[in-house]
Design an enzyme around this catalytic site. Structure first.
Site, PDB file in Angstrom:
ATOM      1  N   ASN A  49       0.871  -1.176   0.000  1.00 50.71           N
ATOM      2  CA  ASN A  49       0.000   0.000   0.000  1.00 50.71           C
ATOM      3  C   ASN A  49       0.908   1.226   0.000  1.00 50.71           C
ATOM      4  OD1 ASN A  49      -1.730   2.101   0.612  1.00 50.71           O
ATOM      5  ND2 ASN A  49      -2.214   1.377   2.690  1.00 50.71           N
ATOM      6  N   TRP A  50       0.962   1.904  -1.145  1.00 47.76           N
ATOM      7  CA  TRP A  50       1.892   3.034  -1.264  1.00 47.76           C
ATOM      8  C   TRP A  50       1.366   4.311  -0.604  1.00 47.76           C
ATOM      9  CZ3 TRP A  50       4.681   3.143  -6.718  1.00 47.76           C
ATOM     10  CH2 TRP A  50       5.574   2.064  -6.776  1.00 47.76           C
ATOM     11  N   LYS A  51       0.087   4.308  -0.202  1.00 47.91           N
ATOM     12  CA  LYS A  51      -0.511   5.498   0.436  1.00 47.91           C
ATOM     13  C   LYS A  51      -0.269   6.748  -0.434  1.00 47.91           C
ATOM     14  CE  LYS A  51      -0.015   3.191   4.837  1.00 47.91           C
ATOM     15  NZ  LYS A  51       0.121   3.257   6.285  1.00 47.91           N
TER      16      LYS A  51
ATOM     17  N   GLU B 168      -5.243  -5.147  10.475  1.00 51.43           N
ATOM     18  CA  GLU B 168      -4.169  -4.188  10.719  1.00 51.43           C
ATOM     19  C   GLU B 168      -4.437  -3.420  12.007  1.00 51.43           C
ATOM     20  OE1 GLU B 168      -2.170  -2.880   6.785  1.00 51.43           O
ATOM     21  OE2 GLU B 168      -4.026  -1.778   6.977  1.00 51.43           O
TER      22      GLU B 168
ATOM     23  N   GLY C 254       2.884  -1.241   4.222  1.00 49.39           N
ATOM     24  CA  GLY C 254       2.938   0.181   3.898  1.00 49.39           C
ATOM     25  C   GLY C 254       4.360   0.606   3.589  1.00 49.39           C
ATOM     26  N   GLY C 255       5.027   1.170   4.581  1.00 53.28           N
ATOM     27  CA  GLY C 255       6.363   1.754   4.402  1.00 53.28           C
ATOM     28  C   GLY C 255       7.349   0.866   3.662  1.00 53.28           C
TER      29      GLY C 255
ATOM     30  N   SER D  63       3.600  -2.617  10.227  1.00 53.78           N
ATOM     31  CA  SER D  63       5.045  -2.728  10.471  1.00 53.78           C
ATOM     32  C   SER D  63       5.660  -4.047  10.014  1.00 53.78           C
ATOM     33  CB  SER D  63       5.355  -2.474  11.957  1.00 53.78           C
ATOM     34  OG  SER D  63       4.999  -1.146  12.306  1.00 53.78           O
TER      35      SER D  63
ATOM     36  N   GLU E 247      -6.693   4.422   8.031  1.00 51.63           N
ATOM     37  CA  GLU E 247      -6.476   5.854   7.762  1.00 51.63           C
ATOM     38  C   GLU E 247      -7.717   6.476   7.123  1.00 51.63           C
ATOM     39  OE1 GLU E 247      -2.691   5.397   5.755  1.00 51.63           O
ATOM     40  OE2 GLU E 247      -1.813   4.822   7.682  1.00 51.63           O
TER      41      GLU E 247
HETATM   42  P1  PGA Z   1       3.074  -0.066   7.582  1.00 46.14           P
HETATM   43  O1  PGA Z   1       1.588   0.214   7.035  1.00 46.14           O
HETATM   44  O2  PGA Z   1       3.546  -1.332   6.937  1.00 46.14           O
HETATM   45  O3  PGA Z   1       3.849   1.137   7.165  1.00 46.14           O
HETATM   46  O4  PGA Z   1       2.957  -0.215   9.078  1.00 46.14           O
HETATM   47  C1  PGA Z   1       0.672  -0.826   6.832  1.00 46.14           C
HETATM   48  C2  PGA Z   1      -0.597  -0.287   6.242  1.00 46.14           C
HETATM   49  O5  PGA Z   1      -1.038   0.802   6.607  1.00 46.14           O
HETATM   50  O6  PGA Z   1      -1.213  -0.963   5.379  1.00 46.14           O
END
Ligand code: PGA
Length: 253
Positions: A9-11, A167, A234-235, A213, A99
């Site tokens: 998920n690149w957000k 999550e 995410g990150g 994470s 989010e």
């Molecule tokens: P993260 O985000 O891996 O940066 O914790 C996960 C997500 O929001 O899908």
């Protein structure tokens, strides 16, 4: 057996320059002959979905959106529909990410409508659920998550036309993760809870991802938990090297 999925998920990150990461990931995956061990997906911002689809051609990489509207068309300035994402070449869409739920006050009712819209458009929705830290501290995580997933699941959902991502909000972007035992308990609770919604046979096919994470160094232990069918990342999905490390640690070793 359920096939694992590692989804990124690149957000709110990613421009045309990020296509080099898709190129690098494609090359890495094409270089191994067991790429079919898990499904691999990137969910970039909508502006680069078409480019990402183009760059993911001739590879196992699937492309998804990060959100969609409940309607396919209409007077909804600034919104993007599931039909539009499908038209751009996406195959999946994340709905109900925490989010969106917290920053845009999305309710489970809306998430359910978005997931239904995704299915209508021929996309597989990845329906996200997660508890806040206070809920976990009060010992209410299991009950909260079961209630959230059951109220976010659209009619007609089965083990193959939707996916779920658990999550915990407090684990997203924080470097903290639940223990493997805690994750196992929630994944089991989700599957049990959904048995009444889609039936025992379908729930056995349903892929339930863990997110929060996930990185190369913890992927093996987190993805090894019974009932965890992959990761929503995410990150660590932004750079091909980091993302590939998760895939290889968890599923290629
Ligand atoms: P993260 O985000 O891996 O940066 O914790 C996960 C997500 O929001 O899908």
């Amino acid at each position: 057996m359920r096939k694992a999925v590692v989804a990124g998920n690149w957000k709110l990150f990613g421009t045309q320059a990020s296509m080099q990461e898709i190129d690098a990931l494609r090359e890495k995956l094409n270089a191994i002959d067991n790429a079919q061990t898990c499904d691999v997906m990137i969910c970039p911002p909508a502006t680069i979905v078409m480019s990402a689809v183009d760059r993911a051609k001739n590879s196992v990489i699937k492309i998804g959106g990060q959100n969609c509207h409940t309607e396919q068309n209409g007077a909804y300035t600034g919104e993007i529909s599931a039909e539009m994402l499908r038209d751009a070449g996406a195959s999946h869409v994340i709905v109900g990410h925490s989010e969106r739920r917290t920053q845009h006050q999305e309710t489970s009712d809306q998430v359910r409508s978005k997931a239904a819209a995704a299915m209508t458009a021929g996309l597989v929705p990845i329906i996200c659920v997660g508890e806040a830290e206070a809920v976990r501290d009060e010992g209410q995580a299991e009950q909260f998550i079961v209630e959230q997933i059951c109220s976010s699941m659209p009619d007609g959902a089965n083990g193959e036309n939707v996916m779920v991502a658990y999550e915990p909000i407090w684990a997203i972007g924080t470097g903290r993760t639940p223990t493997p035992d805690d994750i196992g308990i929630i994944h089991k609770a989700i599957r049990n809870g959904l048995e009444g919604v889609m039936g025992e046979d379908e729930v056995k096919k349903l892929r339930i991802l863990y997110g929060g994470s996930v990185k190369g160094s913890n992927a093996k232990s987190l993805m090894g938990v019974d009932g965890v069918d992959g990761a929503l990342v995410g990150g660590a999905s932004l750079k091909a090297d980091d993302f590939y490390a998760i895939i290889s640690e968890a599923y290629l070793a």
